[in-house]
Design an enzyme around this catalytic site. Structure first.
Site, PDB file in Angstrom:
ATOM      1  N   LYS A  19       0.819  -1.211   0.000  1.00 14.11           N
ATOM      2  CA  LYS A  19       0.000   0.000   0.000  1.00 14.11           C
ATOM      3  C   LYS A  19       0.854   1.262   0.000  1.00 14.11           C
ATOM      4  O   LYS A  19       0.626   2.187  -0.774  1.00 14.11           O
ATOM      5  CB  LYS A  19      -0.930  -0.005   1.224  1.00 14.11           C
ATOM      6  N   ASN A  39       7.597 -15.327  -1.711  1.00 14.59           N
ATOM      7  CA  ASN A  39       7.109 -15.428  -0.328  1.00 14.59           C
ATOM      8  C   ASN A  39       6.391 -14.130   0.063  1.00 14.59           C
ATOM      9  O   ASN A  39       5.574 -14.112   0.973  1.00 14.59           O
ATOM     10  CB  ASN A  39       8.257 -15.742   0.659  1.00 14.59           C
ATOM     11  N   ALA A  40       6.708 -13.047  -0.628  1.00 11.91           N
ATOM     12  CA  ALA A  40       6.067 -11.760  -0.361  1.00 11.91           C
ATOM     13  C   ALA A  40       4.656 -11.750  -0.939  1.00 11.91           C
ATOM     14  O   ALA A  40       4.393 -12.358  -1.974  1.00 11.91           O
ATOM     15  CB  ALA A  40       6.880 -10.641  -1.006  1.00 11.91           C
ATOM     16  N   HIS A  42       2.152  -8.467  -1.411  1.00  8.07           N
ATOM     17  CA  HIS A  42       1.974  -7.034  -1.137  1.00  8.07           C
ATOM     18  C   HIS A  42       0.632  -6.586  -1.725  1.00  8.07           C
ATOM     19  O   HIS A  42       0.421  -6.642  -2.934  1.00  8.07           O
ATOM     20  CB  HIS A  42       3.129  -6.237  -1.756  1.00  8.07           C
ATOM     21  N   THR A 130       6.765 -20.259   3.642  1.00  9.94           N
ATOM     22  CA  THR A 130       5.676 -20.098   2.678  1.00  9.94           C
ATOM     23  C   THR A 130       5.685 -21.232   1.648  1.00  9.94           C
ATOM     24  O   THR A 130       4.784 -21.303   0.814  1.00  9.94           O
ATOM     25  CB  THR A 130       5.810 -18.757   1.936  1.00  9.94           C
ATOM     26  N   GLN A 225       9.239  -8.822   3.146  1.00  9.38           N
ATOM     27  CA  GLN A 225       9.292  -9.376   4.500  1.00  9.38           C
ATOM     28  C   GLN A 225       9.435  -8.227   5.523  1.00  9.38           C
ATOM     29  O   GLN A 225       9.071  -7.114   5.238  1.00  9.38           O
ATOM     30  CB  GLN A 225      10.426 -10.400   4.652  1.00  9.38           C
ATOM     31  N   THR A 240      13.459 -15.483   7.425  1.00  9.67           N
ATOM     32  CA  THR A 240      13.566 -15.819   6.013  1.00  9.67           C
ATOM     33  C   THR A 240      15.056 -15.914   5.663  1.00  9.67           C
ATOM     34  O   THR A 240      15.906 -15.744   6.546  1.00  9.67           O
ATOM     35  CB  THR A 240      12.788 -14.806   5.139  1.00  9.67           C
ATOM     36  N   GLY A 307      -2.555 -17.607   2.676  1.00 10.31           N
ATOM     37  CA  GLY A 307      -3.914 -17.646   3.219  1.00 10.31           C
ATOM     38  C   GLY A 307      -3.964 -18.058   4.691  1.00 10.31           C
ATOM     39  O   GLY A 307      -5.032 -18.179   5.267  1.00 10.31           O
ATOM     40  N   LEU A 337      -3.674   2.056  11.728  1.00 12.42           N
ATOM     41  CA  LEU A 337      -4.035   2.760  12.964  1.00 12.42           C
ATOM     42  C   LEU A 337      -5.545   2.633  13.213  1.00 12.42           C
ATOM     43  O   LEU A 337      -5.998   2.572  14.353  1.00 12.42           O
ATOM     44  CB  LEU A 337      -3.635   4.241  12.872  1.00 12.42           C
ATOM     45  N   VAL A 419      -4.668   4.798   7.464  1.00 16.10           N
ATOM     46  CA  VAL A 419      -5.887   4.647   8.267  1.00 16.10           C
ATOM     47  C   VAL A 419      -6.926   3.759   7.584  1.00 16.10           C
ATOM     48  O   VAL A 419      -8.092   3.754   7.950  1.00 16.10           O
ATOM     49  CB  VAL A 419      -6.488   6.027   8.621  1.00 16.10           C
TER      50      VAL A 419
HETATM   51  P1  GDP Z   1       2.662  -6.162   2.919  1.00 14.86           P
HETATM   52  O1  GDP Z   1       3.134  -7.551   2.704  1.00 14.86           O
HETATM   53  O2  GDP Z   1       3.534  -5.421   3.866  1.00 14.86           O
HETATM   54  O3  GDP Z   1       2.446  -5.409   1.640  1.00 14.86           O
HETATM   55  O4  GDP Z   1       1.237  -6.277   3.634  1.00 14.86           O
HETATM   56  P2  GDP Z   1       0.030  -7.289   3.225  1.00 14.86           P
HETATM   57  O5  GDP Z   1      -0.575  -6.824   1.950  1.00 14.86           O
HETATM   58  O6  GDP Z   1       0.506  -8.692   3.272  1.00 14.86           O
HETATM   59  O7  GDP Z   1      -0.940  -7.131   4.453  1.00 14.86           O
HETATM   60  C1  GDP Z   1      -1.465  -5.903   4.822  1.00 14.86           C
HETATM   61  C2  GDP Z   1      -3.004  -6.047   4.872  1.00 14.86           C
HETATM   62  O8  GDP Z   1      -3.517  -4.914   5.532  1.00 14.86           O
HETATM   63  C3  GDP Z   1      -3.627  -6.035   3.484  1.00 14.86           C
HETATM   64  O9  GDP Z   1      -4.846  -6.745   3.531  1.00 14.86           O
HETATM   65  C4  GDP Z   1      -3.879  -4.548   3.253  1.00 14.86           C
HETATM   66  O10 GDP Z   1      -4.920  -4.306   2.328  1.00 14.86           O
HETATM   67  C5  GDP Z   1      -4.269  -4.102   4.629  1.00 14.86           C
HETATM   68  N1  GDP Z   1      -3.898  -2.736   4.994  1.00 14.86           N
HETATM   69  C6  GDP Z   1      -2.791  -2.024   4.689  1.00 14.86           C
HETATM   70  N2  GDP Z   1      -2.782  -0.834   5.330  1.00 14.86           N
HETATM   71  C7  GDP Z   1      -3.938  -0.787   6.044  1.00 14.86           C
HETATM   72  C8  GDP Z   1      -4.510   0.184   6.925  1.00 14.86           C
HETATM   73  O11 GDP Z   1      -3.950   1.245   7.191  1.00 14.86           O
HETATM   74  N3  GDP Z   1      -5.707  -0.140   7.509  1.00 14.86           N
HETATM   75  C9  GDP Z   1      -6.358  -1.317   7.240  1.00 14.86           C
HETATM   76  N4  GDP Z   1      -7.517  -1.547   7.826  1.00 14.86           N
HETATM   77  N5  GDP Z   1      -5.833  -2.257   6.416  1.00 14.86           N
HETATM   78  C10 GDP Z   1      -4.640  -1.993   5.835  1.00 14.86           C
HETATM   79  P1  IMO Z   2       5.745  -9.763   2.927  1.00 17.04           P
HETATM   80  O1  IMO Z   2       6.720  -9.191   1.934  1.00 17.04           O
HETATM   81  C1  IMO Z   2       5.063 -12.282   6.389  1.00 17.04           C
HETATM   82  C2  IMO Z   2       7.716 -15.728   6.874  1.00 17.04           C
HETATM   83  C3  IMO Z   2       7.086 -17.088   6.734  1.00 17.04           C
HETATM   84  C4  IMO Z   2       7.970 -17.873   7.694  1.00 17.04           C
HETATM   85  C5  IMO Z   2       9.346 -17.273   7.450  1.00 17.04           C
HETATM   86  C6  IMO Z   2      10.207 -18.040   6.464  1.00 17.04           C
HETATM   87  O2  IMO Z   2       4.386 -10.002   2.360  1.00 17.04           O
HETATM   88  O3  IMO Z   2       5.740  -8.968   4.183  1.00 17.04           O
HETATM   89  P2  IMO Z   2      10.177 -18.295   3.825  1.00 17.04           P
HETATM   90  O4  IMO Z   2       9.105 -18.810   2.895  1.00 17.04           O
HETATM   91  O5  IMO Z   2      10.595 -16.901   3.541  1.00 17.04           O
HETATM   92  O6  IMO Z   2      11.350 -19.216   3.941  1.00 17.04           O
HETATM   93  O7  IMO Z   2       9.491 -18.308   5.288  1.00 17.04           O
HETATM   94  O8  IMO Z   2       9.116 -15.964   6.947  1.00 17.04           O
HETATM   95  N1  IMO Z   2       7.493 -14.825   5.723  1.00 17.04           N
HETATM   96  C7  IMO Z   2       6.636 -13.791   5.729  1.00 17.04           C
HETATM   97  N2  IMO Z   2       5.776 -13.383   6.687  1.00 17.04           N
HETATM   98  N3  IMO Z   2       5.200 -11.577   5.252  1.00 17.04           N
HETATM   99  C8  IMO Z   2       6.066 -11.962   4.300  1.00 17.04           C
HETATM  100  O9  IMO Z   2       6.328 -11.223   3.210  1.00 17.04           O
HETATM  101  C9  IMO Z   2       6.822 -13.143   4.511  1.00 17.04           C
HETATM  102  N4  IMO Z   2       7.752 -13.803   3.785  1.00 17.04           N
HETATM  103  C10 IMO Z   2       8.161 -14.821   4.547  1.00 17.04           C
HETATM  104  O10 IMO Z   2       5.744 -17.080   7.147  1.00 17.04           O
HETATM  105  O11 IMO Z   2       7.601 -17.585   9.017  1.00 17.04           O
HETATM  106 MG    MG Z   3       2.438  -9.489   2.852  1.00 17.91          MG
END
Ligand code: GDP
Ligand code: IMO
Ligand code: MG
Length: 433
Positions: A19, A39-40, A42, A130, A225, A240, A307, A337, A419
């Site tokens: 985001k 593994n990411a 976003h 992952t 990560q 990781t 998931g 927040l 937010v």
């Molecule tokens: P990332 O891996 O750091 O990009 O984060 P993820 O996408 O894996 O997880 C963040 C989750 O929180 C996603 O479902 C986003 O849509 C949601 N999200 C991000 N920022 C906010 C926020 O400020 N408020 C709420 N309610 N959800 C958010």
């Molecule tokens: P983003 O970029 C959250 C965690 C896995 C596991 C550990 C090792 O979306 O923030 P790996 O597959 O990397 O060998 O797993 O790291 N992990 C994450 N947890 N967000 C991620 O990426 C992750 N990438 C790996 O759940 O605990």
């Molecule tokens: Mg993520």
């Protein structure tokens, strides 16, 4: 003035990097991923559309931004092709705006099998990876037997490198982990197909990156990560396999002296997916309430890649101070927040009690971290929704107090507050706020 900005997650990943990168990329010419792989996950939300990016940088939704998958990323070519075609089907332009470094390592079938095999062999001490083959691919890279895109693009080199690699790894797959050995010809044919389909994207990214630096372009480095998953500074071995904090230069080709600024990103609470210590975890009602509240706001505390349900808990100030220091961030962005608006009171962990005394330092050993008891400070909640607020000054006083406490703990200025999950739900703090 041009800027190269590095965005780093300060917790266990999923801080909302997708985001924030999407929001910031409007002002940047180039977005580079430099470590990690698929593994990411976003997430970017624009209007009613949600995109989850795994390998493609989160700047791809901005038509004028060049996106680079840097040399430090480990790339599953099949996954990347699926991601590209999924984006194209949804009308996103993916063409000469995406470059994959020919120095990036290729995730091969044996990496995924080894990831699975090693996890089951670990039994109750499994990491909860992952399953994307990340650790085994980085292991081959460090052992100097990995295959990079440069090699995969050349049929003869690819055949000989793959055959040598499988000769070494097949006995491990079959004898140690009980898998069928891989057929070299079949893997070769499959991956040659991927190489051909990916050829428009694969090239030496360094001239492009250095040209951007020479021409004062704005560059955004997109961390994956989070710092507590860093191979050196995280909760080893529950981490990781890449350098989340200091990998930016090594994984992009941008010299350390050319990274102007680090923006750290932290959730207003903590989450973790996978196993490993998490001192402030709230496995009962509070954790449930966090997950329910974010869901109602349109976000998710379920892994964007796997998931899996994310473990949730209060903000860990000891860990945050540790990672903010390591990252060198003077500014931080605080996400989700809005979710804390559901709580009457909010806790922040400000110390760890261990063997009768309180420490503020983050222990090196995961076993020690499992034993610490968090020392909490309790703050008043603001008990209202903040998702529509666009000015820092309009945040409830209790929310501003909470953010100021975070600033004290990690000695950095809160520059952005997220937010809600949508692109528009972000507060950029002014200099005088
Ligand atoms: P990332 O891996 O750091 O990009 O984060 P993820 O996408 O894996 O997880 C963040 C989750 O929180 C996603 O479902 C986003 O849509 C949601 N999200 C991000 N920022 C906010 C926020 O400020 N408020 C709420 N309610 N959800 C958010
Ligand atoms: P983003 O970029 C959250 C965690 C896995 C596991 C550990 C090792 O979306 O923030 P790996 O597959 O990397 O060998 O797993 O790291 N992990 C994450 N947890 N967000 C991620 O990426 C992750 N990438 C790996 O759940 O605990
Ligand atoms: Mg993520």
């Amino acid at each position: 003035m041009s800027e190269t900005l590095l965005l780093i997650g300060l917790q266990w990943g999923d801080e909302g990097k997708g985001k924030i990168i999407d929001v910031l990329s409007e002002r940047y010419d180039m977005v580079i991923r430099f470590q990690g792989g698929a593994n990411a996950g976003h997430t970017v939300q624009i209007g009613s559309e949600e995109f989850v990016l795994h390998l493609v940088p989160s700047g791809i939704l901005r038509p004028n931004t060049t996106c680079i998958v840097g040399n430090g990323v480990v790339v599953d070519p099949k996954g990347l092709l699926e991601e590209i075609s999924g984006l194209k089907q949804r009308g996103v332009h993916v063409g000469d705006n995406l470059v994959v470094s020919n120095r990036a390592h290729v995730v091969l079938p044996h990496h995924k099998l080894l990831d699975r095999g090693k996890e089951s062999a670990r039994g109750s001490s499994r990491i909860g990876t992952t399953g994307m083959g990340i650790g085994p691919c980085y292991a081959d890279k460090a052992a100097r037997c990995g295959i990079r895109f440069a090699e995969m693009m050349d049929p003869d080199q690819f055949r000989s490198r793959l055959s040598a690699l499988l000769e070494m790894q097949n006995p491990v797959l079959s004898k140690v982990y009980g898998f069928e050995p891989l057929d070299c010809d079949a893997v070769y044919e499959e991956y040659r197909g991927y190489a051909q389909q990916l050829s428009p994207f694969v090239r030496d990214s360094l001239p492009l990156v250095h040209n951007a630096l020479d021409n004062d372009k704005n560059i955004l480095l997109e961390g994956a990560q989070g710092s507590l998953l860093d191979l050196d500074f995280g909760t080893y071995p529950f981490v990781t396999s890449s350098s989340v904090i200091a990998g930016a230069s090594a994984g992009s080709g941008i010299p350390p002296t050319r990274i102007d600024r680090v923006l750290g990103l932290a959730k207003a609470y903590c989450s973790r997916v996978g196993t490993g210590p998490f001192p402030t975890e709230q496995s009962g009602q509070i954790g449930e309430r966090i997950r329910d509240t974010i869901q109602r706001a349109g976000g998710r505390e379920y892994g964007a890649t796997t998931g899996r349900q994310r473990r949730c808990g209060w903000l860990d100030g000891v860990a945050l101070r540790h990672t903010t220091r390591l990252s060198g961030a003077r500014s931080i962005a605080v996400s989700v927040l809005d979710v804390l608006g559901a709580f009457e009171t909010i806790k922040i962990c400000v110390g760890y009690r261990l063997d009768g005394s309180v420490t503020k330092s983050f222990p090196a050993s995961a076993a020690v971290l499992e034993q610490v008891e968090p020392v909490y400070e309790e703050m008043e909640g603001w008990r209202c929704e903040v998702g529509e607020i666009t000015d820092f000054a309009d945040l409830p006083r209790a929310a501003r107090d909470y953010l100021r406490r975070l600033e004290e703990i990690c000695a950095a200025r809160v520059e952005f507050v997220s937010v809600g999950p949508h692109r528009t739900q972000v507060i950029e703090r002014k200099a005088n706020d």
